[in-house]
Write a protein that holds these residues in place. Structure first.
Motif, short mmCIF file in Angstrom:
data_model
loop_
_atom_site.label_atom_id
_atom_site.label_comp_id
_atom_site.label_asym_id
_atom_site.label_seq_id
_atom_site.Cartn_x
_atom_site.Cartn_y
_atom_site.Cartn_z
N PHE A 69 53.76 -18.32 105.14
CA PHE A 69 52.51 -19.07 105.02
C PHE A 69 51.27 -18.20 104.87
N LYS A 70 51.40 -16.89 105.02
CA LYS A 70 50.25 -15.99 104.88
C LYS A 70 50.41 -15.00 103.73
N TYR A 71 51.59 -14.39 103.62
CA TYR A 71 51.77 -13.33 102.62
C TYR A 71 52.30 -13.85 101.29
N VAL A 72 53.30 -14.71 101.31
CA VAL A 72 53.83 -15.26 100.06
C VAL A 72 52.75 -16.00 99.27
N PRO A 73 51.89 -16.83 99.92
CA PRO A 73 50.84 -17.51 99.15
C PRO A 73 49.85 -16.57 98.47
N LEU A 74 49.78 -15.31 98.93
CA LEU A 74 48.88 -14.35 98.28
C LEU A 74 49.24 -14.14 96.81
N LEU A 75 50.51 -14.33 96.48
CA LEU A 75 50.94 -14.17 95.09
C LEU A 75 50.28 -15.21 94.19
N GLY A 76 49.87 -16.33 94.77
CA GLY A 76 49.22 -17.37 93.99
C GLY A 76 47.83 -17.00 93.51
N ASN A 77 47.26 -15.91 94.04
CA ASN A 77 45.93 -15.47 93.60
C ASN A 77 45.91 -15.06 92.14
N VAL A 78 47.09 -14.88 91.56
CA VAL A 78 47.17 -14.49 90.16
C VAL A 78 46.57 -15.55 89.24
N ILE A 79 46.50 -16.80 89.69
CA ILE A 79 45.96 -17.86 88.82
C ILE A 79 44.46 -17.73 88.64
N ALA A 80 43.81 -16.86 89.45
CA ALA A 80 42.38 -16.60 89.24
C ALA A 80 42.14 -15.91 87.91
N PHE A 81 43.19 -15.31 87.34
CA PHE A 81 43.07 -14.61 86.05
C PHE A 81 43.74 -15.40 84.93
N GLN A 82 44.03 -16.67 85.21
CA GLN A 82 44.64 -17.54 84.22
C GLN A 82 43.80 -18.81 84.02
N ASP A 83 44.11 -19.51 82.94
CA ASP A 83 43.65 -20.89 82.81
C ASP A 83 44.81 -21.75 83.27
N TYR A 84 44.92 -21.87 84.58
CA TYR A 84 46.13 -22.44 85.18
C TYR A 84 46.29 -23.91 84.85
N ASN A 85 47.50 -24.26 84.44
CA ASN A 85 47.87 -25.64 84.17
C ASN A 85 48.99 -26.02 85.12
N ILE A 86 48.79 -27.05 85.91
CA ILE A 86 49.74 -27.42 86.94
C ILE A 86 51.10 -27.79 86.36
N PHE A 87 51.11 -28.25 85.11
CA PHE A 87 52.37 -28.67 84.49
C PHE A 87 53.12 -27.47 83.86
N LYS A 88 52.36 -26.46 83.44
CA LYS A 88 52.99 -25.27 82.85
C LYS A 88 53.42 -24.26 83.92
N GLY A 89 52.72 -24.27 85.05
CA GLY A 89 53.04 -23.34 86.12
C GLY A 89 52.45 -21.96 85.90
N ILE A 90 52.67 -21.07 86.85
CA ILE A 90 52.08 -19.73 86.79
C ILE A 90 52.68 -18.91 85.64
N LEU A 91 53.95 -19.06 85.39
CA LEU A 91 54.61 -18.21 84.40
C LEU A 91 54.21 -18.54 82.97
N HIS A 92 53.78 -19.77 82.71
CA HIS A 92 53.49 -20.18 81.34
C HIS A 92 52.02 -20.52 81.10
N SER A 93 51.18 -20.42 82.11
CA SER A 93 49.74 -20.66 81.91
C SER A 93 49.12 -19.46 81.20
N PRO A 94 48.18 -19.70 80.30
CA PRO A 94 47.58 -18.60 79.53
C PRO A 94 46.70 -17.69 80.39
N TRP A 95 46.73 -16.39 80.08
CA TRP A 95 45.90 -15.43 80.79
C TRP A 95 44.50 -15.40 80.17
N VAL A 96 43.48 -15.33 81.03
CA VAL A 96 42.10 -15.30 80.54
C VAL A 96 41.32 -14.11 81.11
#
Length: 299
Positions: free
Chosen positions: A27-54
């Motif tokens: 609940f503290k360390y694994v969620p840190l990986l989600g910070n990568v979406i700050a550098f994406q145009d995150y789409n909830i349906f595409k997910g982190i792996l397929h959202s475009p990088w910005v």
């Protein structure tokens, strides 16, 4: 045989610590990986792996909004005043409780001041909103002695004071636990020697109690500074209203509004990442200053 006993004891300790370690890991360390979406145009349906990088586009957008600077100012102001008045409050209360001679009365007082911590902000907010309303109890008493009525919760000049005072009221008792534990660890021989030298209670407090509490106070202060831009989102959401939004909108409510409600996940993650970086810089910087000036630090 001794080695086997030592190994068994270590495994027992590991098993006891395992639930806590798993909690922080999941609940503290694994969620840190989600910070990568700050550098994406995150789409909830595409997910982190397929959202475009910005790249840093979300940060450019963040610093380009005029609202961001207003929210930053409000968060810094609330955090600074909460630290200024909230940090010494449990220390003062712990020192006062430590001076009580009657253990029965001390336990009663401790129970009373601890109780608000276990109340939800929904209950606390309802109590104080009714007390501080224009026709509430406090204004009714004030009007009887000739003081003009003020709706404290909807007035910009008093809203921050309401947040700070209710926060202190709710958590000050719980905050004394750490300091009372530190006070109980002070060797009573120090006080006996001071009394032999003719030192009164005030001199004992300034020359013995506070210096020996300094390591605890420094650690708590540095950890609190790291969260200076954080606010209790539940508290602010309960007290916040359209009349005070200009002074009461902080990062946490802003992220809630635009992130969870508005679905702008990448943008609000960039804001959260900015807060984290500011907190880290403050902690490391002030930790270095504290090490040089007081000799106390986190590491």
């Amino acid at each position: 045989m001794n080695k086997r006993l030592v190994l068994r004891d270590k495994w027992v300790l590991i098993l006891f610590a395992l639930p806590g370690l798993l909690y922080f890991l999941l609940f503290k360390y694994v969620p840190l990986l989600g910070n990568v979406i700050a550098f994406q145009d995150y789409n909830i349906f595409k997910g982190i792996l397929h959202s475009p990088w910005v790249g840093f586009a979300q940060f450019e957008r963040m610093f380009g909004f005029e609202d961001f600077y207003e929210v930053f100012r409000n968060s810094a102001k609330l955090g600074f005043y909460s630290l200024l008045f909230g940090f010494p409050a449990p220390i003062i209360l712990a020192l006062m409780l430590n001076e009580l001679k009657s253990m029965a009365f001390k336990r009663i007082v401790q129970t009373v001041v601890y109780m608000p911590h276990f109340l939800s902000w929904v209950i606390v907010g309802s109590i104080f909103i009714n007390l501080l309303a224009y026709e509430g109890f406090i204004n009714t008493i004030a009007s009887q002695v000739g003081i003009a009525k003020v709706d404290y919760v909807t007035h910009e000049n008093t809203f921050i004071a309401v947040l700070i005072s209710t926060g202190i009221w709710k958590e000050v008792g719980w905050g004394t636990i750490l300091y009372l534990a530190a006070l109980s660890g002070i060797n009573p021989n120090f006080y006996e020697a001071a009394m032999v030298d003719g030192a009164g209670r005030w001199r004992q407090m300034w020359s013995i109690t506070l210096p020996l509490l300094m390591p605890t106070m420094v650690v708590v202060l540095l950890l609190s500074i790291g969260h200076i831009l954080d606010a209790n989102v539940e508290q602010v959401l309960i007290f916040l209203n359209p009349l005070v939004r200009d002074v009461g909108e902080v990062f946490d409510t802003y992220v809630y509004t635009f992130g969870l409600v508005g679905g702008q996940y990448s943008y609000t993650t960039a804001i959260a990442l900015f807060k984290a970086v500011v907190g880290i810089v403050l902690v490391f910087g002030l930790n270095a200053i504290s090490r040089k000036t007081t000799g106390e630090s986190l590491y």
